[in-house]
Structure formats: structure tokens, C-alpha cells
Design an enzyme around this catalytic site. Structure first.
Site, PDB file in Angstrom:
ATOM      1  N   TRP A 180      45.803 123.870   3.575  1.00  0.00           N
ATOM      2  CA  TRP A 180      44.987 123.551   2.393  1.00  0.00           C
ATOM      3  C   TRP A 180      44.937 122.062   2.138  1.00  0.00           C
ATOM      4  O   TRP A 180      43.875 121.513   1.812  1.00  0.00           O
ATOM      5  CB  TRP A 180      45.480 124.319   1.163  1.00  0.00           C
ATOM      6  CG  TRP A 180      45.357 125.800   1.339  1.00  0.00           C
ATOM      7  CD1 TRP A 180      46.379 126.709   1.371  1.00  0.00           C
ATOM      8  CD2 TRP A 180      44.152 126.566   1.547  1.00  0.00           C
ATOM      9  NE1 TRP A 180      45.876 127.971   1.572  1.00  0.00           N
ATOM     10  CE2 TRP A 180      44.519 127.925   1.682  1.00  0.00           C
ATOM     11  CE3 TRP A 180      42.799 126.233   1.628  1.00  0.00           C
ATOM     12  CZ2 TRP A 180      43.591 128.942   1.896  1.00  0.00           C
ATOM     13  CZ3 TRP A 180      41.866 127.251   1.838  1.00  0.00           C
ATOM     14  CH2 TRP A 180      42.278 128.575   1.968  1.00  0.00           C
TER      15      TRP A 180
ATOM     16  N   ASP B  46      46.906 120.567  -6.322  1.00  0.00           N
ATOM     17  CA  ASP B  46      46.330 121.885  -6.036  1.00  0.00           C
ATOM     18  C   ASP B  46      47.461 122.896  -6.221  1.00  0.00           C
ATOM     19  O   ASP B  46      48.357 122.987  -5.390  1.00  0.00           O
ATOM     20  CB  ASP B  46      45.791 121.923  -4.604  1.00  0.00           C
ATOM     21  CG  ASP B  46      45.321 123.325  -4.197  1.00  0.00           C
ATOM     22  OD1 ASP B  46      45.360 124.254  -5.032  1.00  0.00           O
ATOM     23  OD2 ASP B  46      44.909 123.479  -3.030  1.00  0.00           O
TER      24      ASP B  46
ATOM     25  N   LYS C 257      45.263 133.987  -6.898  1.00  0.00           N
ATOM     26  CA  LYS C 257      46.625 134.233  -6.430  1.00  0.00           C
ATOM     27  C   LYS C 257      47.518 134.655  -7.586  1.00  0.00           C
ATOM     28  O   LYS C 257      48.138 135.694  -7.539  1.00  0.00           O
ATOM     29  CB  LYS C 257      47.202 132.993  -5.743  1.00  0.00           C
ATOM     30  CG  LYS C 257      46.890 132.892  -4.260  1.00  0.00           C
ATOM     31  CD  LYS C 257      45.668 132.110  -3.971  1.00  0.00           C
ATOM     32  CE  LYS C 257      45.320 132.111  -2.485  1.00  0.00           C
ATOM     33  NZ  LYS C 257      44.616 130.894  -2.115  1.00  0.00           N
TER      34      LYS C 257
HETATM   35  C1  PLP Z   1      43.828 130.054  -1.510  1.00  0.00           C
HETATM   36  C2  PLP Z   1      44.040 128.587  -1.649  1.00  0.00           C
HETATM   37  C3  PLP Z   1      42.963 127.688  -1.680  1.00  0.00           C
HETATM   38  C4  PLP Z   1      41.525 128.129  -1.498  1.00  0.00           C
HETATM   39  O1  PLP Z   1      41.054 128.719  -2.619  1.00  0.00           O
HETATM   40  P1  PLP Z   1      39.527 129.217  -2.718  1.00  0.00           P
HETATM   41  O2  PLP Z   1      39.471 129.639  -4.135  1.00  0.00           O
HETATM   42  O3  PLP Z   1      39.372 130.323  -1.727  1.00  0.00           O
HETATM   43  O4  PLP Z   1      38.643 128.062  -2.397  1.00  0.00           O
HETATM   44  C5  PLP Z   1      43.240 126.352  -1.871  1.00  0.00           C
HETATM   45  N1  PLP Z   1      44.500 125.909  -2.011  1.00  0.00           N
HETATM   46  C6  PLP Z   1      45.560 126.745  -1.974  1.00  0.00           C
HETATM   47  C7  PLP Z   1      46.936 126.188  -2.128  1.00  0.00           C
HETATM   48  C8  PLP Z   1      45.365 128.109  -1.789  1.00  0.00           C
HETATM   49  O5  PLP Z   1      46.418 128.936  -1.745  1.00  0.00           O
END
Ligand code: PLP
Length: 359
Positions: free
Chosen positions: A102, A172, A196
Site C-alpha cells: 500500500w 494511511d 476493514k
Molecule cells: C485495503 C487498503 C487500502 C486500499 O483501500 P481501497 O479502499 O480498496 O482503495 C489502502 N491502504 C491500506 C493500508 C489498506 O489496507
């Protein structure tokens, strides 16, 4: 009807109580004679949901009046581009900590807008760790530092925020948002796709420090990608049902006892699995011990055949979503806030039985 023990990495398990409440309100929301998904986002029902979700986030995280809360679309992946679009120009530099897939994607997008200084990378050890506190030095006049607090795929997690010595910090937090208390004073932006830990897919929560937002003065940003467009107003239709679900999850978090409750709960759940992994060499954790995640637990068995057998047999015991990401292989158990203790206990019991059968 049986529900599985759900270890899906994302979209992931939601609290049963939340799903039941959503079910009970589906056809007739608060006697309005329609579902919340079938109403105007400017009507009093949705406006109330939206305001409640903001207030709950503010209370849970202690945002005070220093931050703006935005409910955006496009997933966390859109933030990889939207952040540099608003805050990074040609000739300027942003620092990125590269701790996995990511972060890598975030770096790729930022390079379209300015210079990226990759101040840390654990790529050579297949991202099995995050930096130690103080490891790696930041660019003096960097516009911001970007990091990924929990690495969903590799199963690593920062134990605390990096110390940036005054450089604005952007995080993030998609896969550990609201899983533990954080020091909100350290952040300028924290963002998370909901799917998540806090809701269904469709909404990305973006929390921006007002002072930092003032520094975003680039021109020629498409209106919808300019953060300022979304402050204090619904520029366009928000992902209303996703926000409604997030609001229910936030209510559930508050009722359970807030972030300190979840920190303890999540740490104890993860310890059950890590203890089993560490008993001997039958299971091997892929992350360095000091970098281990309480959200995503990644481990290998001796051979890929044995791993395939483990997964097939686990499914017959109602244990679902355990296959590791293809870039690491093996097994990944994602045990976010909504994963109950019973599910983790069922997994550990299965791990013990599988080992006993093979030993
Ligand atoms: C799942 C995830 C993403 C991507 O998220 P989307 O909503 O599918 O764009 C980005 N960063 C992390 C840490 C993730 O676990």
C-alpha cells in the site's frame, strides 16, 4: 443459518449487533416508510446520521475543533493521489516510509506531482518490519511524511507514530483505524477506507487538521478532488448507506468502551494466535516480532502443500478467509475490532489440532 468465523482481510467482518440493527431498520427507517438508502441525502434523516457520525468520531478520537472530517468516495486508493494533488507541487519533496504494497502504491501516485524521498524501505526483507523509532531521517523542508500504520498484506504495524520533528504527518490507517488510542496531536491527515475496521466499502474517512488544510493552495485542482470543496457541505451525494453503517459501528465502539477497550481486546486476541505460532517450528510468523500487527497475523507452514491442506481443512471447521495474500503466501488471519474472541479461540484450537495430526 450459520455464520462463519470470518478472518477476511477486507471487506471484513462487521459486528453482529450492527448488522441486526441495520436489518431491523432496512425497510422502514425511523418510521419514515423507506430505507435510509432511499431518501434524499439533504433530508432530515440522513443529515442527522451524518452529523451523528461526525460527532462520534470527534468524541472517540478527541478531535476538538482542530480538524475537519470528510466522508469521501474512491477508497483509500484515491487518497494516494488526492493528497499530493492538494499538497505537493513540482520541485517540492514529500517523504514516504515504504513498508509494503500500500505504501508503494501511494509513492507511485505522489511521484506524478513532485519529488518523493523514500526515507525508509523494508523491501529487501519482503517488508517484514517497520522502522524503529528514530530510524531514517526526514528531509528538512519536506511538505509532509506519509506512512501506513498497519500493513494489511505483510502483517506489520507501527507501535507508535514516527517522530518527524515538525514535518506534517499523514497516515494511511485503513486497516487499524479505531483499533487503539492514538495521539491525534501528531497527525495532520489520517485517512481510512471503512471496509476493514469501521464499516462496509464505499466511504473513506479523511480527517484533516484545519491549519494544514490552509496550506493547500494549489490551483487547477478538479473541484471534486479539492479537499476544501468538501468542508462544511455535501458537495455531491455522499455514500449515504456506508456512512449510516459507519455511524452504527461508531455507536458500537462507544458502547463497548472506546479505543482503550479495543486496544486491550485486540492485543489479547492477537497474543492468543502469536503464542500458538511461537510454541515451536510448525508455524512460522513472517513479520519481525517487534513489528507484528494486532490486526493481520501472517504465518507460514513448512510447505505450500501443507498450507493448502490447512486452508481446506479450516474451511470444514467454519474458519473462513484465511488464505494469505499472493505476495507473501501462507496464512493470514485478519482479526479486526469486530472479530469476536470466540473466532480467535476457534482458530487457535484448529491450529493445535492440525499440528497434532501432522506431528
Ligand atoms: C485495503 C487498503 C487500502 C486500499 O483501500 P481501497 O479502499 O480498496 O482503495 C489502502 N491502504 C491500506 C493500508 C489498506 O489496507
Amino acid at each position: 443459518m450459520k455464520r462463519v468465523h470470518n478472518f477476511s482481510a477486507g471487506p471484513a467482518a462487521l459486528p453482529l449487533e450492527v448488522l441486526e440493527q441495520a436489518q431491523s431498520e432496512l425497510l422502514n427507517y425511523k418510521n419514515a416508510g423507506a430505507s435510509i438508502m432511499e431518501m434524499s441525502h439533504r433530508g432530515k434523516e440522513y443529515v442527522e446520521v451524518d452529523a451523528q457520525a461526525r460527532e462520534r468520531l470527534s468524541n472517540i478520537l478527541g478531535l476538538g475543533d482542530k480538524f475537519e472530517v470528510l466522508f469521501l468516495q474512491g477508497g483509500a486508493s484515491t487518497q494516494f493521489m488526492q493528497i499530493p494533488y492538494n499538497f505537493l507541487s513540482e520541485g517540492e519533496t514529500a517523504d514516504y516510509l515504504n513498508t509494503g504494497a500500500w505504501s508503494n502504491k501511494a509513492i507511485k501516485e505522489a511521484k506524478l506531482f513532485g519529488n518523493v524521498n523514500e526515507v525508509f524501505s523494508s523491501k529487501e526483507s519482503n517488508f517484514n518490519r517497520v522502522p524503529k523509532l528514530g530510524e531514517g531521517s526526514f528531509t528538512k523542508d519536506a511538505k509532509y511524511v506519509h506512512y501506513t500504520s498497519n500493513n494489511t498484506i505483510f502483517g506489520t504495524q507501527f507501535a507508535q507514530e514516527p517522530e518527524t520533528n515538525g514535518v506534517p504527518l499523514i497516515c494511511d490507517a485503513s486497516s487499524d483505524f479505531l483499533s487503539r488510542p492514538i495521539d491525534i496531536d501528531k497527525y495532520d491527515i489520517i485517512y481510512a477506507g471503512a471496509q476493514k475496521n469501521v464499516g462496509p466499502a464505499g466511504v473513506t474517512i479523511v480527517i484533516i487538521r484545519k491549519e494544514f488544510l490552509e496550506k493547500a493552495n494549489k490551483e487547477n485542482i478538479p473541484t471534486i478532488l479539492n479537499y476544501k470543496t468538501h468542508v462544511g457541505t455535501m458537495f455531491n451525494t455522499p455514500p449515504a448507506y456506508a456512512v449510516y453503517m459507519v455511524n452504527l459501528v461508531l455507536e458500537w465502539i462507544e458502547k463497548k468502551g472506546g479505543l482503550s477497550y479495543f486496544e486491550k481486546f485486540n492485543t489479547e486476541k492477537a497474543a492468543l494466535v502469536y503464542n500458538e505460532i511461537d510454541k515451536d517450528d510448525f508455524y512460522t510468523g513472517t513479520a519481525e516480532v517487534a513489528s507484528r500487527s494486532n490486526m493481520n497475523i501472517v504465518f507460514r507452514l513448512a510447505t505450500e502443500e501443507l498450507e493448502a491442506e490447512f486452508l481446506a481443512k479450516a474451511a470444514t471447521f467454519n474458519l473462513s478467509g484465511l488464505k494469505g495474500h499472493r505476495s507473501v503466501g501462507g496464512i493470514r488471519a485478519s482479526i479486526y475490532n469486530a472479530c469476536p474472541q470466540e473466532s480467535v479461540e476457534a482458530l487457535v484450537k484448529f491450529m493445535q489440532e492440525f499440528k497434532a495430526e501432522k506431528a
